[in-house]
Scaffold this active site. Structure first.
Site, PDB file in Angstrom:
ATOM      1  N   GLN A 130      -3.615  32.842 -39.879  1.00  0.00           N
ATOM      2  CA  GLN A 130      -4.043  32.514 -38.514  1.00  0.00           C
ATOM      3  C   GLN A 130      -5.561  32.428 -38.380  1.00  0.00           C
ATOM      4  O   GLN A 130      -6.074  32.322 -37.274  1.00  0.00           O
ATOM      5  CB  GLN A 130      -3.437  33.496 -37.500  1.00  0.00           C
ATOM      6  CG  GLN A 130      -3.978  34.899 -37.581  1.00  0.00           C
ATOM      7  CD  GLN A 130      -3.114  35.861 -36.783  1.00  0.00           C
ATOM      8  OE1 GLN A 130      -1.940  36.058 -37.078  1.00  0.00           O
ATOM      9  NE2 GLN A 130      -3.691  36.465 -35.759  1.00  0.00           N
ATOM     10  N   ARG A 175     -12.426  42.842 -31.697  1.00  0.00           N
ATOM     11  CA  ARG A 175     -13.642  42.047 -31.917  1.00  0.00           C
ATOM     12  C   ARG A 175     -14.803  42.483 -31.011  1.00  0.00           C
ATOM     13  O   ARG A 175     -15.933  42.066 -31.247  1.00  0.00           O
ATOM     14  CB  ARG A 175     -13.368  40.559 -31.713  1.00  0.00           C
ATOM     15  CG  ARG A 175     -12.535  39.945 -32.828  1.00  0.00           C
ATOM     16  CD  ARG A 175     -12.519  38.424 -32.736  1.00  0.00           C
ATOM     17  NE  ARG A 175     -11.925  37.822 -33.917  1.00  0.00           N
ATOM     18  CZ  ARG A 175     -10.666  37.353 -33.989  1.00  0.00           C
ATOM     19  NH1 ARG A 175      -9.879  37.424 -32.941  1.00  0.00           N
ATOM     20  NH2 ARG A 175     -10.217  36.819 -35.113  1.00  0.00           N
ATOM     21  N   GLY A 202       0.851  42.216 -26.255  1.00  0.00           N
ATOM     22  CA  GLY A 202      -0.058  42.416 -25.131  1.00  0.00           C
ATOM     23  C   GLY A 202      -0.224  41.162 -24.286  1.00  0.00           C
ATOM     24  O   GLY A 202      -0.306  40.051 -24.803  1.00  0.00           O
ATOM     25  N   GLU A 203      -0.287  41.370 -22.967  1.00  0.00           N
ATOM     26  CA  GLU A 203      -0.588  40.250 -22.069  1.00  0.00           C
ATOM     27  C   GLU A 203      -2.025  39.778 -22.250  1.00  0.00           C
ATOM     28  O   GLU A 203      -2.392  38.706 -21.798  1.00  0.00           O
ATOM     29  CB  GLU A 203      -0.371  40.681 -20.614  1.00  0.00           C
ATOM     30  CG  GLU A 203       1.092  40.893 -20.268  1.00  0.00           C
ATOM     31  CD  GLU A 203       1.298  41.354 -18.845  1.00  0.00           C
ATOM     32  OE1 GLU A 203       0.300  41.679 -18.159  1.00  0.00           O
ATOM     33  OE2 GLU A 203       2.469  41.412 -18.427  1.00  0.00           O
ATOM     34  N   LYS A 204      -2.847  40.588 -22.878  1.00  0.00           N
ATOM     35  CA  LYS A 204      -4.229  40.202 -23.179  1.00  0.00           C
ATOM     36  C   LYS A 204      -4.251  38.843 -23.895  1.00  0.00           C
ATOM     37  O   LYS A 204      -5.087  37.994 -23.620  1.00  0.00           O
ATOM     38  CB  LYS A 204      -4.864  41.294 -24.039  1.00  0.00           C
ATOM     39  CG  LYS A 204      -5.866  40.865 -25.066  1.00  0.00           C
ATOM     40  CD  LYS A 204      -7.249  40.876 -24.495  1.00  0.00           C
ATOM     41  CE  LYS A 204      -8.362  40.573 -25.469  1.00  0.00           C
ATOM     42  NZ  LYS A 204      -8.045  39.899 -26.687  1.00  0.00           N
ATOM     43  N   GLY A 211      -5.696  49.645 -26.218  1.00  0.00           N
ATOM     44  CA  GLY A 211      -4.786  48.535 -25.901  1.00  0.00           C
ATOM     45  C   GLY A 211      -3.575  48.563 -26.818  1.00  0.00           C
ATOM     46  O   GLY A 211      -2.418  48.532 -26.358  1.00  0.00           O
ATOM     47  N   HIS A 212      -3.830  48.676 -28.111  1.00  0.00           N
ATOM     48  CA  HIS A 212      -2.715  48.753 -29.070  1.00  0.00           C
ATOM     49  C   HIS A 212      -1.842  49.979 -28.788  1.00  0.00           C
ATOM     50  O   HIS A 212      -0.616  49.912 -28.813  1.00  0.00           O
ATOM     51  CB  HIS A 212      -3.253  48.879 -30.504  1.00  0.00           C
ATOM     52  CG  HIS A 212      -4.080  47.718 -30.978  1.00  0.00           C
ATOM     53  ND1 HIS A 212      -5.427  47.807 -31.208  1.00  0.00           N
ATOM     54  CD2 HIS A 212      -3.727  46.444 -31.287  1.00  0.00           C
ATOM     55  CE1 HIS A 212      -5.876  46.645 -31.636  1.00  0.00           C
ATOM     56  NE2 HIS A 212      -4.880  45.790 -31.693  1.00  0.00           N
ATOM     57  N   ALA A 250      -7.650  48.081 -36.700  1.00  0.00           N
ATOM     58  CA  ALA A 250      -8.850  48.405 -35.906  1.00  0.00           C
ATOM     59  C   ALA A 250      -8.382  48.758 -34.489  1.00  0.00           C
ATOM     60  O   ALA A 250      -8.803  48.163 -33.500  1.00  0.00           O
ATOM     61  CB  ALA A 250      -9.861  47.260 -35.896  1.00  0.00           C
ATOM     62  N   LEU A 251      -7.493  49.720 -34.441  1.00  0.00           N
ATOM     63  CA  LEU A 251      -6.719  49.983 -33.220  1.00  0.00           C
ATOM     64  C   LEU A 251      -7.559  50.615 -32.116  1.00  0.00           C
ATOM     65  O   LEU A 251      -8.445  51.422 -32.372  1.00  0.00           O
ATOM     66  CB  LEU A 251      -5.537  50.893 -33.559  1.00  0.00           C
ATOM     67  CG  LEU A 251      -4.580  50.328 -34.610  1.00  0.00           C
ATOM     68  CD1 LEU A 251      -3.444  51.316 -34.875  1.00  0.00           C
ATOM     69  CD2 LEU A 251      -4.016  48.976 -34.200  1.00  0.00           C
TER      70      LEU A 251
HETATM   71  P1  AMP Z   1      -4.256  42.309 -32.589  1.00  0.00           P
HETATM   72  O1  AMP Z   1      -4.389  43.525 -33.445  1.00  0.00           O
HETATM   73  O2  AMP Z   1      -5.509  41.892 -31.914  1.00  0.00           O
HETATM   74  O3  AMP Z   1      -3.512  41.195 -33.275  1.00  0.00           O
HETATM   75  O4  AMP Z   1      -3.316  42.735 -31.385  1.00  0.00           O
HETATM   76  C1  AMP Z   1      -2.058  43.334 -31.601  1.00  0.00           C
HETATM   77  C2  AMP Z   1      -1.335  43.433 -30.278  1.00  0.00           C
HETATM   78  O5  AMP Z   1      -2.114  44.205 -29.370  1.00  0.00           O
HETATM   79  C3  AMP Z   1      -1.136  42.061 -29.611  1.00  0.00           C
HETATM   80  O6  AMP Z   1       0.147  42.026 -29.025  1.00  0.00           O
HETATM   81  C4  AMP Z   1      -2.230  42.030 -28.585  1.00  0.00           C
HETATM   82  O7  AMP Z   1      -1.940  41.212 -27.477  1.00  0.00           O
HETATM   83  C5  AMP Z   1      -2.270  43.492 -28.160  1.00  0.00           C
HETATM   84  N1  AMP Z   1      -3.545  43.825 -27.528  1.00  0.00           N
HETATM   85  C6  AMP Z   1      -4.797  43.555 -27.978  1.00  0.00           C
HETATM   86  N2  AMP Z   1      -5.720  43.957 -27.095  1.00  0.00           N
HETATM   87  C7  AMP Z   1      -5.039  44.501 -26.050  1.00  0.00           C
HETATM   88  C8  AMP Z   1      -5.427  45.091 -24.809  1.00  0.00           C
HETATM   89  N3  AMP Z   1      -6.701  45.206 -24.458  1.00  0.00           N
HETATM   90  N4  AMP Z   1      -4.455  45.544 -23.976  1.00  0.00           N
HETATM   91  C9  AMP Z   1      -3.143  45.422 -24.317  1.00  0.00           C
HETATM   92  N5  AMP Z   1      -2.708  44.879 -25.469  1.00  0.00           N
HETATM   93  C10 AMP Z   1      -3.642  44.416 -26.328  1.00  0.00           C
END
Ligand code: AMP
Length: 249
Positions: free
Chosen positions: A55, A181, A141-143, A30-31, A26-27
């Site tokens: 998780q 989300r 991500g630092e998020k 940020g991704h 669901a990119l």
């Molecule tokens: P997820 O698909 O949510 O598991 O995220 C995959 C990667 O994308 C993880 O390293 C997250 O921290 C990063 N990520 C998610 N949202 C953001 C964002 N808004 N900005 C930067 N990186 C992000």
């Protein structure tokens, strides 16, 4: 998996550095910003898409987590990723889904107080993905700041030859951290969620920030706390849990 190994060996023989970006799909931008960062540090970039059951707690949103593979693949191709790894559950968990990695000290407190299984599940899957992809570097991500700290600590503890790079948080025009989300939010909930970063930035006192978030329309605040060089927060708007952090200046 066999195909991944073959390509990997070819890259290694050619002395090409591999960067890796693990995701749950669901990119969003940020991704994709992490993919761009990986491309700056590596010759070849692998992105994995896998919604990791380990998780999620039974009451959480594993089943309903947004999934859109076709659109993800298009975005990754446009972003310049060289390979997308879409593992099957049996490849990652040949003995069934189970947690076998400890999240360490970084994985205690904050989010872990509310999602006790979460960082152990993340550490488990990332360790397995690292084994499969064998990257030279990986971007997180630092998020999800605590997650980044958990991974850094795990790599150090296990002496893995992988450089971990943190990518800055991408935000919408109102400063809301992009998240898969966010798709759950209604229009009015979105307007409330967009207050989170503003309040985190403008209200250093955690108790004052908590009450400002509740006044803005948040239904529940899990925590607001300072750790590392960050002010970190998690809270709920309706059924959606939001996470953010800012660097303390
Ligand atoms: P997820 O698909 O949510 O598991 O995220 C995959 C990667 O994308 C993880 O390293 C997250 O921290 C990063 N990520 C998610 N949202 C953001 C964002 N808004 N900005 C930067 N990186 C992000």
């Amino acid at each position: 998996m066999a195909a991944l190994c073959k390509i990997n060996n070819k890259w290694k023989d050619a002395e090409l550095k591999t960067g890796f970006v693990p995701t749950m799909g669901a990119l969003h931008e940020g991704h994709l910003s992490l993919v761009k960062l990986a491309l700056e540090h590596a010759d070849r970039v692998v992105v994995s898409i896998y919604v990791n059951p380990a998780q999620f707690a039974p009451h959480e949103d594993f089943e309903s987590y947004p999934r859109d593979i076709d659109s993800d693949l298009e975005k990754l191709e446009a972003a310049g990723a060289h390979l997308v790894y879409l593992p099957q559950e049996a490849e990652l968990y040949p003995d069934g889904v189970k947690i076998d990695m400890d999240a360490g000290r970084a994985g205690a407190g904050l989010d872990a107080d509310f999602r006790p299984h979460f960082f152990h599940g993340v550490a488990t899957i990332v360790r397995r993905l690292f084994d499969h992809v064998q990257p030279d570097m990986a971007v997180f991500g630092e998020k999800d700041y605590q997650q980044l700290m958990v991974i850094r600590e795990m790599v150090e503890r296990q002496n893995l030859p992988i450089e971990i790079i943190g990518g800055p948080t991408m935000r919408d025009d109102h400063g809301l951290a992009l998240s898969s989300r966010n798709a759950y939010l209604s229009e009015s909930e979105l307007a409330i969620a967009q207050q989170m970063n503003v309040i985190l930035r403008d209200t250093p006192d955690p108790e004052a920030a908590k009450s400002a978030l509740l006044t803005a329309g948040f239904d529940k605040i899990d925590y607001i706390e300072e750790r590392w060089d960050r002010r970190l927060a998690a809270g709920w708007v309706g059924e959606t849990r939001l996470l953010d952090n800012i660097k303390i200046t």
